[in-house]
Design an enzyme around this catalytic site. Structure first.
Site, PDB file in Angstrom:
ATOM      1  N   LYS A 111       0.850  -1.198   0.000  1.00 29.84           N
ATOM      2  CA  LYS A 111       0.000   0.000   0.000  1.00 29.84           C
ATOM      3  C   LYS A 111       0.887   1.251   0.000  1.00 29.84           C
ATOM      4  O   LYS A 111       0.617   2.216  -0.711  1.00 29.84           O
ATOM      5  CB  LYS A 111      -0.913   0.000   1.231  1.00 29.84           C
ATOM      6  CG  LYS A 111      -1.628   1.337   1.408  1.00 29.84           C
ATOM      7  CD  LYS A 111      -2.626   1.318   2.535  1.00 29.84           C
ATOM      8  CE  LYS A 111      -3.192   2.739   2.711  1.00 29.84           C
ATOM      9  NZ  LYS A 111      -4.374   2.787   3.524  1.00 29.84           N
TER      10      LYS A 111
ATOM     11  N   HIS B  53      -9.568 -30.337 -34.840  1.00 29.85           N
ATOM     12  CA  HIS B  53     -10.733 -29.562 -34.418  1.00 29.85           C
ATOM     13  C   HIS B  53     -11.451 -30.264 -33.257  1.00 29.85           C
ATOM     14  O   HIS B  53     -12.670 -30.361 -33.228  1.00 29.85           O
ATOM     15  CB  HIS B  53     -11.690 -29.313 -35.587  1.00 29.85           C
ATOM     16  CG  HIS B  53     -11.076 -28.427 -36.624  1.00 29.85           C
ATOM     17  ND1 HIS B  53     -11.563 -27.178 -36.937  1.00 29.85           N
ATOM     18  CD2 HIS B  53      -9.986 -28.593 -37.396  1.00 29.85           C
ATOM     19  CE1 HIS B  53     -10.795 -26.632 -37.863  1.00 29.85           C
ATOM     20  NE2 HIS B  53      -9.830 -27.466 -38.160  1.00 29.85           N
TER      21      HIS B  53
END
Ligand SMILES: NC(=O)c1ncn([C@@H]2O[C@H](COP(=O)(O)O)[C@@H](O)[C@H]2O)c1NC=O
Length: 522
Positions: free
Chosen positions: A140, A279
């Protein structure tokens, strides 16, 4: 660097002591005062590097088996004071607290403790409280403090300290990494605790799902070139995502999708098996009963023979080592990806004759567990489909009609049933002698799936066996198979028209088994 802030005082508290001595020695040599927690301070002091124990800062002993070490205003004020705010600076002076410029912390090894099978009490003890509090405070306050959570960064840290400190941009980057670190840590704790203390009415699904994924690669593009894509991995990298690439071009998004389908299909069989996927659907799956190591080359020959046209540009997965003989066979065919648990000496060199083919070594896919699929605005979660359900065991099948299959036919039926779930629904799959010969995939009705499978099999349909991933709702789909000369069929059963379907099988004189288990794959 322009906005670099010198490092004069560092707080170090690390569980993972890798690289600690080099770091402390380097910081001391650069004139940095070091403050440390108990075990960390001992390692530093034993090496003759000056260190201030954190108790000297707090005036409070480390207590409660280490549950309280750094949870003290003298530590947190030193981490949270904005050194660019005169008010904060004067308050610190009044309180007699010195600020920290650098925090180096790594947390108690919570996930590793859980993975080791430790008792619940041991896991709870490994929930770090003071460490994350400091990391979050320093992150922070990145305007004033640099925070480091990974030993891999120590060399870079020393370099920055020697060069006059961290720039704001670097402190920001470190703060982002720090919050990601504590967030992932909390996800791991919350997930484990939730499972440990699950309420009986949870029905096996957690009320909350946390996720923590690390970007592994940015891919060239997604399913289509205009889509961007990346691969993320979890904290335990395994299976396909953790595969070693031994040769070839970088993997694409579609390569991963097809490889995943191929890898699973090959591992649905216990006999030596090769699956060739395009596929996400099989253009061939085959097993071999030849003695190993010849088996995998034979399985590949049989799988390739199913549909050589479609196998061009496919993904090949084997559930056994790729031998040189198999590699020689595969090398002749244009293939996108080859994936196997191992490669015999020389096999990769044979495959590497083709510059682009991607050669992967991977651990077996994990069985069971849960799988997720994103939908618009939500996430579907289901148990993974496993192929070891009761209905997947031929000994548990119900003979609906016809003569009981002989051992060879039953083996082929078991093979086609295990292979069928690799075919997208509606799926019909035809097989002969441990090899698929025709697949009908992704159709919106079962008749068309049967027509497609039969037409792809051609002459091979006659005398083959077939599987249907779900029941025949009407006899028409089955009739397509019967007309093509299929001699035995396995399907889940359970349609309201089962009697009509069975009657059609009886009229044709074939054997029909019911599994009672369905294997849709959408
Ligand atoms: N309780 C506390 O105040 C506290 N402060 C720091 N720790 C952790 O203690 C470890 C370092 O301890 P040691 O230097 O004694 O090996 C680090 O992983 C750090 O994250 C703490 N331990 C657990 O919460």
């Amino acid at each position: 660097m322009q906005d670099s802030q010198p490092v004069r005082r560092a707080l170090i508290g690390v569980s993972d002591k890798r690289g600690l001595l080099e770091l402390a020695t380097g910081l001391h040599a650069a004139g940095v005062e070091i403050v440390s927690t108990g075990g960390t301070a001992r390692v530093i002091a034993d090496a003759g590097v000056p260190v201030t124990p954190v108790e000297e800062v707090t005036g409070f002993p480390e207590s409660l088996d280490g549950r309280v070490k750094t949870l003290h205003p003298r530590v947190h004020a030193g981490l949270l004071a904005d050194q660019h705010n005169p008010e904060h600076v004067s308050q610190l002076a009044q309180l007699g607290i010195l600020p920290f410029d650098l925090l180096v912390v790594n947390l108690y090894p919570f996930s590793q403790t859980v993975d080791s099978g430790a008792s619940a009490q041991e896991c709870v003890e490994q929930i770090d409280i003071g460490g994350p509090a400091m990391v979050r405070a320093a992150a922070k306050n990145h305007g004033s403090v640099a925070v480091v959570v990974r030993p891999e960064r120590y060399d870079w840290v020393l370099d920055r300290v020697r060069q006059g400190g961290f720039s704001l941009a670097e402190r920001r980057e470190l703060a982002v990494a720090a919050f990601r670190h504590t967030a992932s840590y909390d996800v791991a704790v919350a997930t484990w605790l939730g499972a440990e203390f699950a309420e009986p009415d949870d029905a096996g699904f957690a009320e909350w799902l946390g996720a923590s994924w690390q970007r592994d690669q940015v891919l060239r593009y997604g399913e289509n070139p205009h889509q961007r894509a990346a691969l993320y991995v979890g904290h335990r990298v395994s299976g396909l995502a953790g595969a070693d690439q031994l040769h070839g071009k970088e993997m694409s998004y579609n390569n991963y999708v097809d490889s995943d389908a191929a890898w699973r299909a090959a591992h649905d069989h216990t006999e030596p098996c090769v699956a060739i996927i395009k596929h996400a659907n099989p253009c061939g799956i085959a097993v071999s009963r030849a003695p190993e190591p010849e088996a995998i080359a034979e399985a590949h020959r049989k799988a390739h023979a199913c549909d050589p046209v479609s196998a061009f540009g496919g993904v090949i997965a084997a559930n056994r080592e790729i031998t040189v003989a198999a590699a020689e066979q595969i090398a002749d065919i244009f293939t996108e990806v080859i994936i196997a648990p191992s490669y015999a000496d020389g096999a990769v060199d044979v495959l590497a004759r083709k510059k682009n083919v991607r050669v992967l070594r991977a651990d077996s896919p994990e069985r069971g567990g849960f799988e997720q699929r994103a939908i618009s605005g939500g996430l579907l979660v289901q148990e993974s489909d496993i192929i070891d359900a009761e209905g997947d065991d031929p000994a548990k099948w119900t003979l609906a009609v016809g003569a009981p299959a002989d051992a060879e036919t039953l083996a082929d039926l078991a093979f086609v049933w295990r292979s069928c779930r690799a075919v997208k629904s509606n799926a019909i799959l035809l097989a002969k002698d441990g090899a698929t010969v025709g697949a009908g995939m992704g159709q919106v009705n079962r008749v068309d799936a049967a027509r497609l499978a039969v037409s792809r099999a051609g002459d091979r349909a006659a005398g083959s066996v077939a599987a249907s991933d779900a029941f025949f709702p009407f006899p028409d789909g089955l009739q397509v198979l019967l007309d093509a000369g299929v001699r035995a069929v396995v399907q889940p059963g359970g349609s309201v028209r089962d009697a009509e379907v069975t009657a059609a099988a009886e009229a044709a004189g074939i054997t029909l088994y019911l599994t009672g288990t369905r294997h849709f794959a959408h």
